[in-house]
Design an enzyme around this catalytic site. Structure first.
Site, PDB file in Angstrom:
ATOM      1  N   GLU A   1      -5.426   0.455   7.719  1.00 26.94           N
ATOM      2  CA  GLU A   1      -4.545   1.437   7.244  1.00 26.94           C
ATOM      3  C   GLU A   1      -3.736   2.180   8.628  1.00 26.94           C
ATOM      4  O   GLU A   1      -3.682   3.310   8.429  1.00 26.94           O
ATOM      5  CB  GLU A   1      -5.549   2.517   6.676  1.00 26.94           C
ATOM      6  N   VAL A   2      -2.807   1.446   8.905  1.00 25.47           N
ATOM      7  CA  VAL A   2      -2.037   1.801  10.049  1.00 25.47           C
ATOM      8  C   VAL A   2      -0.800   2.272   9.396  1.00 25.47           C
ATOM      9  O   VAL A   2       0.196   1.252   9.026  1.00 25.47           O
ATOM     10  CB  VAL A   2      -2.100   0.841  11.236  1.00 25.47           C
TER      11      VAL A   2
END
Length: 521
Positions: free
Chosen positions: A315-316
């Site tokens: 989840e960057v």
């Protein structure tokens, strides 16, 4: 004649055996047969190690036997009068290895026999390692119960012959101490229940964007990002947890999630943020970012001895990198876009971890974006797509399965039946590729749990997954409902042992629906 063969022959001539589908053991062993004789367990039951390379005064085995005795009594006074016959006097434990280092993939198998002939009567446990012996003692504890008529500990359905070994070497449970702080006593209670269920990896998701609760001696201001002064763990606390878990056959897998999920890092070291107004992911352009990561992993390597370390990578959101002038300039100077920078960050942190002796676990987004670039020893942690694990192993990488629709404990609409029927090898048919699935993990994310409700949110659903990960596939119930009575009994056993496992009926964390006995809830 070998001792094990003599025991087998003796067992075969005793007869009176009934089918294994009546066995109340969780998780179900690889092979089990039993008879119909009642034995009494001596209140002075002793452990011996005749023929063993591992002595009975070694702490791990000695402590495990004492814990077993405490579990048998369940705080009742076994003060009845012992009969003159059919009394189990001892447990002889034969461990073939003198070593007790808890390595990944350590042999956890065991054989156990409890005969009704011979004098004195005793249980015989044989294992390659002390950790196999610990599993045998857990099984032994489930065969015994306190009888309120005789006021003695009894063991029914003897003689017993059990051969057992885990299906997967990695059988994990994630806890999250960043979203809510968990006291040490709570974590230890989770570890106890893991051992009862034969789960063997505590995945400690220690830090996240909300808080950084652990001491890092190399960078002491990092835990300025904790929620409060009292919601912290010292390095001595971490050592205590690791040792506590090790004595119960449980490894501790530490996680720092980078480059995203790291807002809390900058409370103590603001230069780790891209800017004061745009604070995550960590600044990819700043060498200090990687110096800090190196310091964390150096400190971790002195405490967390498990071969694997988890570096996150999920989840960057890279918006801050393109919105921050000095990072945007760095990207241009290095001819990178944000996807290139994401890959650069993950691969650089992998090299740092490897330099400290670790193999790396990363969440599946890293594989989905640049799987061919990952270090070949990477373990890909699947959580999103049900079709990802087959792709991971087809690429020759190892995989841990935690698909969120089935094995996420914070999903309260996922029932224990869902947990039980989730098959890690689904869609993987080649035996070589199947071996690359090292196991699975149930995940207790902490956004909506804390010490007040964690146990009933984890148990008994995690135990349902534990049987899937331990028991040979041909011994698993084809329909989860046929395992209901055994799991219900195990859930009640957890309650009796002080673990607040929720009723089976309904969804996760359900309260009892009416007055009645434990096994009917």
């Amino acid at each position: 004649m070998a001792p094990a063969l003599r025991l087998l022959l003796a067992f075969l001539v005793i007869g009176s055996c009934i089918a294994a589908d009546h066995v109340d053991i969780w998780p179900m062993p690889k092979s089990v047969t039993h008879g119909t004789q009642r034995l009494y367990v001596s209140k002075d039951l002793v452990m011996s190690t005749a023929g063993s390379m591992y002595s009975d005064d070694r702490a791990i085995l000695k402590d495990a036997f004492q814990r077993t005795m405490d579990l048998l009594k369940l705080n009742h006074a076994a003060d009845g009068t012992e009969p003159s016959s059919y009394v189990l006097k001892g447990v002889n434990v034969v461990v073939r290895s003198p070593e007790d280092e808890l390595n990944f993939g350590v042999d956890e198998s065991y054989n156990m026999s409890i005969l009704t002939v011979g004098e004195p009567l005793h249980a015989q446990i044989e294992a390659q390692t002390v950790y196999g012996a610990l599993n045998a003692l857990q099984t032994f504890s489930q065969l015994c119960y306190f009888d309120f008529t005789s006021r003695l500990i009894e063991l029914n359905s003897a003689p017993w012959m059990i051969t057992d070994a885990p299906r997967f070497p990695y059988r994990g449970l994630l806890i999250d101490t960043a979203r809510h702080y968990l006291p040490l006593t709570t974590i230890k209670g989770v570890i106890d229940a893991m051992a009862y269920s034969k789960l063997n990896v505590l995945h400690w998701h220690i830090v996240d964007e909300q808080s950084f609760p652990i001491e890092i001696p190399s960078y002491p201001r990092l835990w300025n990002g904790s929620y409060s002064y009292s919601e912290r763990y010292t390095m001595s606390d971490a050592i205590d947890i690791v040792r506590y878990a090790e004595k119960r056959g449980v490894n501790v897998l530490a996680e720092i999630d980078v480059p995203g999920h790291a807002l809390s890092w900058g409370v103590g070291y603001p230069s780790l943020w891209p800017s004061d107004s745009c604070k995550e992911p960590l600044d990819v352009s700043n060498n200090f970012t990687f110096t800090v990561i190196d310091g964390i992993l150096s400190d971790f390597s002195k405490v967390f001895k498990f071969k694997l370390v988890h570096l996150g990578g999920d989840e960057v959101n890279t918006r801050c990198w393109t919105a921050t002038p000095h990072i945007k300039e760095w990207l241009n100077d290095n001819h990178m876009n944000v996807s290139d920078a994401y890959r650069y960050f993950v691969l650089r942190t992998q090299k740092i971890a490897i330099s400290h002796g670790y193999d790396v676990v990363n969440w599946e987004e890293t594989f989905n974006h640049f799987g061919e670039k990952l270090d070949r020893k990477t373990v890909v942690h699947n959580w999103l797509g049900g079709d990802v694990a087959p792709k991971v192993v087809a690429a020759g990488l190892r995989c841990i399965v935690s698909n969120q629709d089935k094995w996420y404990l914070d999903h309260l609409d996922a029932t224990w039946e869902d947990f039980y029927m989730n098959e890690p090898l689904e869609g993987i048919h080649d035996p070589e590729q199947q071996r690359l699935v090292i196991g699975g993990e149930v995940c207790m994310w902490g956004e909506q749990i804390d010490a007040s409700d964690i146990e009933q949110t984890i148990w008994p659903r995690a135990a349902a997954a534990a049987e899937r990960l331990w028991t040979p596939v041909e011994k698993l119930a084809e329909d989860a409902r046929s395992a209901t009575s055994r799991l219900s009994r195990f859930r009640c056993l957890l309650n009796q042992r002080g673990i607040a496992a929720a009723p089976l009926a309904g969804d996760g964390r359900t309260a009892p629906y009416e007055p009645g006995p434990c096994v009917r809830q």
